[in-house]
Design an enzyme around this catalytic site. Structure first.
Site, PDB file in Angstrom:
ATOM      1  N   CYS A 223      -2.495   9.835  -6.707  1.00 36.78           N
ATOM      2  CA  CYS A 223      -3.663   9.509  -5.873  1.00 36.78           C
ATOM      3  C   CYS A 223      -4.750  10.573  -6.071  1.00 36.78           C
ATOM      4  CB  CYS A 223      -3.282   9.425  -4.397  1.00 36.78           C
ATOM      5  SG  CYS A 223      -4.733   9.017  -3.398  1.00 36.78           S
TER       6      CYS A 223
ATOM      7  N   LYS B 232       0.870  -1.175   0.000  1.00 39.29           N
ATOM      8  CA  LYS B 232       0.000   0.000   0.000  1.00 39.29           C
ATOM      9  C   LYS B 232       0.914   1.235   0.000  1.00 39.29           C
ATOM     10  CE  LYS B 232      -3.569   2.691   0.404  1.00 39.29           C
ATOM     11  NZ  LYS B 232      -4.399   2.936  -0.784  1.00 39.29           N
TER      12      LYS B 232
HETATM   13  C1  SIN Z   1      -6.305   5.759  -2.063  1.00 43.39           C
HETATM   14  O1  SIN Z   1      -5.763   5.331  -1.035  1.00 43.39           O
HETATM   15  O2  SIN Z   1      -7.074   6.739  -2.025  1.00 43.39           O
HETATM   16  C2  SIN Z   1      -6.046   5.108  -3.382  1.00 43.39           C
HETATM   17  C3  SIN Z   1      -4.621   5.256  -3.730  1.00 43.39           C
HETATM   18  C4  SIN Z   1      -4.411   5.793  -5.107  1.00 43.39           C
HETATM   19  O3  SIN Z   1      -5.345   5.827  -5.929  1.00 43.39           O
HETATM   20  O4  SIN Z   1      -3.292   6.195  -5.385  1.00 43.39           O
END
Ligand code: SIN
Length: 310
Positions: A131, A45
């Site tokens: 993001c 993540k």
């Molecule tokens: C998110 O955590 O909002 C998604 C991550 C991303 O789209 O980079």
């Protein structure tokens, strides 16, 4: 017999498939499921400096054709992922895994990258420039000036293999402008694409996710044509030393075959992995191998980037 084995630089992967950051990668237990599947590797993540809870729930919703999310970068903080990755280097020295990160400000991004630079982590790093779900924060890679300044500052001190996760672009001029910037730097790879930002899905007159009044990143089947176009546009424009990871709309072996035809060296799976779980990697490998066998391709290098024009 065909193999989906691939490499990016000196990193070898038993399969070209892996998760996309955000799916099956929040903590050790999720990442272990990917390690123990038939994926070639994983990416964590996207880590920020400190742990984040992310946006209010509900923040992810599956539809027939894909998904919408506005997670807001929930993650356990850089130290958690770095510690685990360094541990894996000891216990599984034959394998390499990706770290994804981005700061909540340019200053934080530098702190994170300096931490990684000073650590013993030897794997590839994916800088998330895309993001779409942080209220008040733009997607960095849509601002070419900021992107160029950030990358020039980073490459003054950062000497490890760094790639960038990109948002989708939709205009030929933007492909040209973005590629011109990326070609100035020793990027290890670009990953095309993150979700298509700020879509809206409605059910029974209501938004389906809570953050940002229902706006969120769209993934899955909806986005494959955009993802393929971005992979191929950058494949045609980037220095050959910058490898491409293809992400977006990969539900089966044919989708992956098309990403590779467009120039991808690896293929990430997000929405379909979320829906089906890590056993999906077995099916994807089998389906891609079967297409390759039918066509007489032994390795993905036999057809990577060889999209034919009518
Ligand atoms: C998110 O955590 O909002 C998604 C991550 C991303 O789209 O980079």
């Amino acid at each position: 017999m065909a193999t989906t084995h691939t490499h990016i630089g000196n990193y070898e992967f038993k399969s070209c498939f892996m998760n996309a950051a955000g799916v099956y990668c929040y903590d050790r237990s999720e990442l272990e499921k990917v390690i123990n599947s038939e994926a070639g590797t994983f990416v964590t993540k996207t880590a920020t400096l400190n742990k984040r809870e992310g946006n209010p729930l509900p923040r992810y919703y599956d539809t027939e054709l894909g998904s919408i999310n506005s997670m807001g970068l929930p993650n356990l903080g850089i130290d958690y992922y770095l510690e685990y990755l360094i541990e894996l280097q000891e216990t599984m020295p034959e394998r390499s895994f990706f770290l994804s990160l981005v700061g909540m400000s340019p200053e934080e991004t530098h702190i994170l990258l300096k931490k990684v630079q000073e650590s013993s982590f030897k794997g590839p790093i994916e800088l998330n420039l895309s993001c779409p779900n942080l209220p008040g924060k733009p997607q960095i890679a849509y601002d070419f000036e900021t992107t160029e300044i950030l990358l020039s500052e980073i490459f003054e001190y950062f000497k490890k293999p760094l790639g960038a996760k990109l948002p989708p672009y939709f205009d030929i001029v933007h492909f040209d402008q973005a590629a011109k910037i990326f070609n100035k730097f020793p990027l290890f790879f670009v990953n095309c694409v993150n979700s298509i930002g700020n879509g809206l899905i409605i059910k029974d007159e209501y938004t389906v996710i809570k953050p940002k009044n229902g706006f969120g990143g769209i993934g899955g089947e909806y986005i494959k044509p955009t993802a393929l176009a971005n992979v191929h546009a950058f494949y045609q424009r980037l220095n050959s030393s910058i490898r491409i990871i293809g992400t977006g709309g990969v539900l089966n072996g044919k989708d992956a075959f098309e990403h590779i035809l467009c120039g991808a060296s690896m293929v990430q799976v997000g929405t379909a992995l979320q829906k089906e779980g890590p056993e999906i990697f077995k099916r994807l490998n089998e389906e891609l191998e079967s297409i390759m066998n039918e066509k007489g391709y032994k390795t993905i290098e036999d057809f990577r980037g060889k999209l034919k024009m009518i």
